[in-house]
Write an enzyme that holds these catalytic residues in place. Structure first.
Site, mmCIF file in Angstrom:
data_model
loop_
_atom_site.group_PDB
_atom_site.id
_atom_site.type_symbol
_atom_site.label_atom_id
_atom_site.label_comp_id
_atom_site.label_asym_id
_atom_site.label_seq_id
_atom_site.Cartn_x
_atom_site.Cartn_y
_atom_site.Cartn_z
ATOM 1 N N ASP A 85 -46.893 -53.497 -32.416
ATOM 2 C CA ASP A 85 -45.502 -53.896 -32.173
ATOM 3 C C ASP A 85 -44.649 -53.753 -33.426
ATOM 4 O O ASP A 85 -45.155 -53.757 -34.553
ATOM 5 C CB ASP A 85 -45.421 -55.329 -31.651
ATOM 6 C CG ASP A 85 -45.906 -56.378 -32.648
ATOM 7 O OD1 ASP A 85 -46.978 -56.163 -33.251
ATOM 8 O OD2 ASP A 85 -45.214 -57.396 -32.831
ATOM 9 N N GLU A 180 -47.939 -59.088 -33.165
ATOM 10 C CA GLU A 180 -48.129 -59.655 -34.502
ATOM 11 C C GLU A 180 -46.810 -60.123 -35.103
ATOM 12 O O GLU A 180 -46.760 -61.151 -35.791
ATOM 13 C CB GLU A 180 -48.793 -58.612 -35.415
ATOM 14 C CG GLU A 180 -49.247 -59.151 -36.771
ATOM 15 C CD GLU A 180 -48.190 -59.039 -37.874
ATOM 16 O OE1 GLU A 180 -48.436 -59.532 -38.986
ATOM 17 O OE2 GLU A 180 -47.107 -58.462 -37.619
#
Length: 416
Positions: A85, A180
């Site tokens: 991400d 994350e």
């Protein structure tokens, strides 16, 4: 060991960053955005094509894969991990990566938005890349080097090891995580399925840096309960929680104890959000220090400061809630000196003297370490992350791949 190797890391990186994988802190889904799975699915497919037969994406968007051991020794199982991400801070939609060949050392004007200029005076690490290729975005978005550079480096390492069986290594696990950037990168990781003894995240900055120490972190929410009354008849009745919250913020020190006034291993208290109405207001804080035992000191100081404000408003009430976020990975990693020693040898073989730096933040490795998988952090080369000025040097990415290959070999050589 990687002499004459035709690195694939740049080609992979340029492809991966064009897939939008921005995570969403406001979402309660897992992953927080379905679009993260688009890259995870792509990666699982590429790993299968490399011959890693167990490669797959699970329902939460995690990618697992195994490079089988080619050694007769009993080698600890090592995992390399990166997150797919990108941060919510800056758009990751329609990223257009630009390769600046043989960077000339001048300021870089990003073509889609000429007001965005990457200045060498602001980013002196650019001087290390004069004459080499660097990659930027085009001006409207972040680049996504955090952490698609780490993803690409792990993928190229896998490509190298599969195609160079003469390099002996133990079983190697690959893990790509979602979310994350919003603090949920390990929320659904299956460590039993992963089956690793030790791990390294690929989520660091300048080439040659190695990080085995992070902040310890708590979150604090202060809720101020005021007294509501009709504003036309509020004299001596209304107690406005918004104003009290403002007084608490105004009472915070301005020359210390904050992110903007601290460096290196100095801790801080940082307000990150204020919400409310006249009757009730909340202030969300993050508390950071490299020494976990100091977190209560920061929290008690904040509580006392807030209470002194509340004492001026006897009809108001305050809730003060502390939530643990993560702890300094050093507390775990230091128990396994081979983690750092083997990394130092791999860095040396790649031409680096390790620069051990603390992370003024947290990574998946922090949580993984306390979940039972000790996990320091290796550089990727990423710079100016979470911004339109984000950039990365091609030579740094290739060096990261080289370090990973050496590291796999070092663990095998030192196994009994």
């Amino acid at each position: 060991m990687v002499q004459n190797y035709a690195f694939t890391v740049t080609e992979r990186f340029l492809r991966y960053v064009q897939t939008d994988t921005q995570s969403d802190p406001a979402s309660n889904a897992s992953p927080t955005t379905e679009k993260q799975k688009n890259l995870s699915e792509l990666l699982a497919g590429e790993l299968l094509l490399l011959g890693l037969k167990d490669a797959h994406m699970d329902e939460y968007g995690y990618v697992y894969a195994t490079i089988p051991s080619n050694s007769d020794k009993k080698v600890p199982v090592i995992c390399f991990c990166s997150h797919v991400d990108t941060a919510p801070d800056c758009s990751g939609t329609n990223v257009k990566p630009l390769v600046h060949k043989a960077y000339d050392g001048k300021d870089i004007l990003l073509p889609d938005d000429p007001t965005q200029v990457i200045k060498i005076e602001d980013y002196p690490y650019l001087k290390e890349h004069i004459g080499s290729d660097i990659i930027t975005a085009s001006g409207f978005t972040l680049l996504g080097a955090d952490d698609k550079s780490g993803v690409a480096e792990i993928m190229d390492m896998a490509h190298f090891l599969v195609n160079h069986p003469e390099v002996k290594h133990g079983e190697i696990k690959i893990l790509f995580t979602p979310d994350e950037e919003v603090g949920r990168g390990t929320a659904h990781v299956d460590l039993k399925k992963l089956g690793a003894d030790f791990a390294y995240t690929l989520d660091g900055g300048e080439a040659g840096t190695f990080e085995d120490e992070t902040f310890s972190a708590d979150a604090v929410t202060i809720t101020v309960h005021g007294v509501i009354a009709h504003p036309g008849y509020a004299k001596d009745k209304l107690v406005n929680s918004l104003k009290i919250a403002g007084e608490i913020l105004a009472a915070l020190p301005t020359q210390e104890w904050s992110p903007e006034t601290t460096i290196e291993r100095q801790g801080f208290v940082h307000p990150v959000a204020v919400n409310g109405i006249a009757e009730k207001a909340t202030i969300d804080f993050i508390i950071r220090d490299f020494v976990s035992a100091k977190l209560p000191d920061h929290e008690n100081k904040l509580r006392q400061l807030a209470q002194e404000v509340l004492n001026k408003h006897p009809k108001a009430q305050m809730d003060f809630v502390v939530k643990e976020q993560y702890r300094n990975m050093k507390e775990i990693v230091s128990q396994y000196p081979e983690l750092t020693a083997n990394a130092e040898e791999a860095y040396k073989r790649a031409g680096f003297t390790v620069r051990n730096e603390p992370i003024r933040g947290g990574t998946d490795g922090s949580r993984l370490s306390f979940m039972g998988l000790p996990c320091p952090n290796i550089f990727t080369g990423m710079q100016a992350i979470h911004s339109k000025h984000e950039w990365i040097g091609v030579k740094d990415m290739e060096k990261a791949v080289e370090v990973l290959v050496h590291l796999a070999a070092v663990w095998e050589e030192r196994a009994k």
